[in-house]
Design an enzyme around this catalytic site. Structure first.
Site, PDB file in Angstrom:
ATOM      1  N   TYR A   1       3.611   2.982   5.954  1.00 30.33           N
ATOM      2  CA  TYR A   1       2.367   3.570   5.439  1.00 30.33           C
ATOM      3  C   TYR A   1       1.363   3.813   6.568  1.00 30.33           C
ATOM      4  O   TYR A   1       0.743   4.881   6.629  1.00 30.33           O
ATOM      5  CB  TYR A   1       1.778   2.638   4.374  1.00 30.33           C
ATOM      6  CG  TYR A   1       0.504   3.174   3.756  1.00 30.33           C
ATOM      7  CD1 TYR A   1       0.498   4.362   3.022  1.00 30.33           C
ATOM      8  CD2 TYR A   1      -0.702   2.475   3.885  1.00 30.33           C
ATOM      9  CE1 TYR A   1      -0.678   4.843   2.450  1.00 30.33           C
ATOM     10  CE2 TYR A   1      -1.876   2.952   3.317  1.00 30.33           C
ATOM     11  CZ  TYR A   1      -1.852   4.145   2.602  1.00 30.33           C
ATOM     12  OH  TYR A   1      -3.025   4.623   2.050  1.00 30.33           O
TER      13      TYR A   1
ATOM     14  N   SER B   1      -7.028   6.789   5.516  1.00 29.42           N
ATOM     15  CA  SER B   1      -7.079   5.366   5.185  1.00 29.42           C
ATOM     16  C   SER B   1      -7.461   4.575   6.431  1.00 29.42           C
ATOM     17  O   SER B   1      -7.233   5.033   7.556  1.00 29.42           O
ATOM     18  CB  SER B   1      -5.696   4.907   4.704  1.00 29.42           C
ATOM     19  OG  SER B   1      -5.666   3.507   4.542  1.00 29.42           O
TER      20      SER B   1
HETATM   21  C1  8X3 Z   1      -5.170   1.795   1.585  1.00 27.56           C
HETATM   22  C2  8X3 Z   1      -5.921   0.877   2.460  1.00 27.56           C
HETATM   23  O1  8X3 Z   1      -5.950  -1.469   3.384  1.00 27.56           O
HETATM   24  O2  8X3 Z   1      -4.200  -0.983   1.820  1.00 27.56           O
HETATM   25  O3  8X3 Z   1      -5.132   3.085   2.079  1.00 27.56           O
HETATM   26  O4  8X3 Z   1      -4.120  -0.073   4.038  1.00 27.56           O
HETATM   27  S1  8X3 Z   1      -4.993  -0.466   2.938  1.00 27.56           S
END
Ligand code: 8X3
Length: 249
Positions: free
Chosen positions: A145, A132
């Protein structure tokens, strides 16, 4: 390309399902791995693939995937992943962080370990990890995340170093803003307003097929061409915090 086999994890929706369809269209027999059996059964029937119920965080489940795959595999797409929660560090839930590390990092480890012998046995394999843009920057409310996706990025880089000299390519695909309902709703605990706010005014966010096309392209390249990493954003997103939005007056 007949008889070439691909495994896609997280194949029940979004980028995973789109990638399974794309690789099947390119001639691969696709093993569709995910937790939701009804979804992957329908997908596998549609693309004449093989469904395997698999939780990438559970080594026993991953061993069953390896058993179904057998002793030869050409393409592994480690796509299973996700975000849980959007709280700032001050109030974040450690259990959410553990879940994100488990699926985005340990899941990649489990599946890669189990399938690496088959990938190497193909004599010309490729591992594509879906990372990501969150694996490259920081943003408010995203620490659990972004930490996990930085982990996906580093594991991919490490694997490429460790496998140098072996007949296998190692790639990370790093998408930015992709409109995938399940991913974003899960992140926000099902909050539709927060979901809508992410994409508000963005005429054309990426869709899962855009990422699947990129994965198909990376896989299709000659064996000596390794795309190390590919960052893909919609034109409207120049950076994480720089998104062009147009609202009706
Ligand atoms: C998802 C991209 O921009 O939400 O993996 O982090 S973001």
């Amino acid at each position: 390309m007949a008889n070439r086999t691909a495994v896609v994890t997280g194949a029940s929706s979004g980028i995973g399902a789109a990638t399974a369809r794309r690789l099947a269209a390119d001639g691969f027999h696709v093993v569709c791995a995910a937790r939701r059996e009804d979804r992957i059964a329908a997908l596998a029937e549609e693309i004449k693939g093989t469904p395997v119920r698999c939780d990438v965080t559970d080594p026993d489940s991953v061993n069953e995937l390896a058993r179904v795959v057998g002793d030869r595999l050409d393409v592994l797409v480690n796509n299973a992943g996700g975000a849980v929660g959007s709280d700032p560090v001050a109030t974040a839930d450690p259990e959410h962080w553990r879940q994100m590390y488990d699926v985005n990092v340990v899941g990649v480890l489990n599946v890669t370990k189990a399938l690496l012998p088959a990938i190497l046995a193909s004599g010309d394999g490729i591992i594509v990890n879906v990372g990501s843009t969150a694996g490259r920057i920081a943003y408010e409310g995203g620490a659990g995340y972004t930490a996990a996706k930085h982990g996906t990025q580093v594991v991919t880089e490490t694997l490429r170093l460790e496998l140098c000299g072996e007949p296998v390519r190692v790639t990370e695909i790093a998408p930015g803003m992709v409109k995938t309902e399940e991913f974003t709703l899960k992140r926000f605990g099902g909050d539709r307003e927060k979901y809508d706010a992410v994409y508000a005014g963005v005429a054309e966010p990426l869709v899962a097929d855009d990422i699947a096309d990129a994965i198909g392209w990376v896989v299709s390249l000659p064996s000596h061409v390794n795309i190390d990493e590919l960052v893909i954003r919609p034109r409207a997103q120049a950076a994480q915090h720089k998104v062009h939005r147009v609202f009706d007056k």
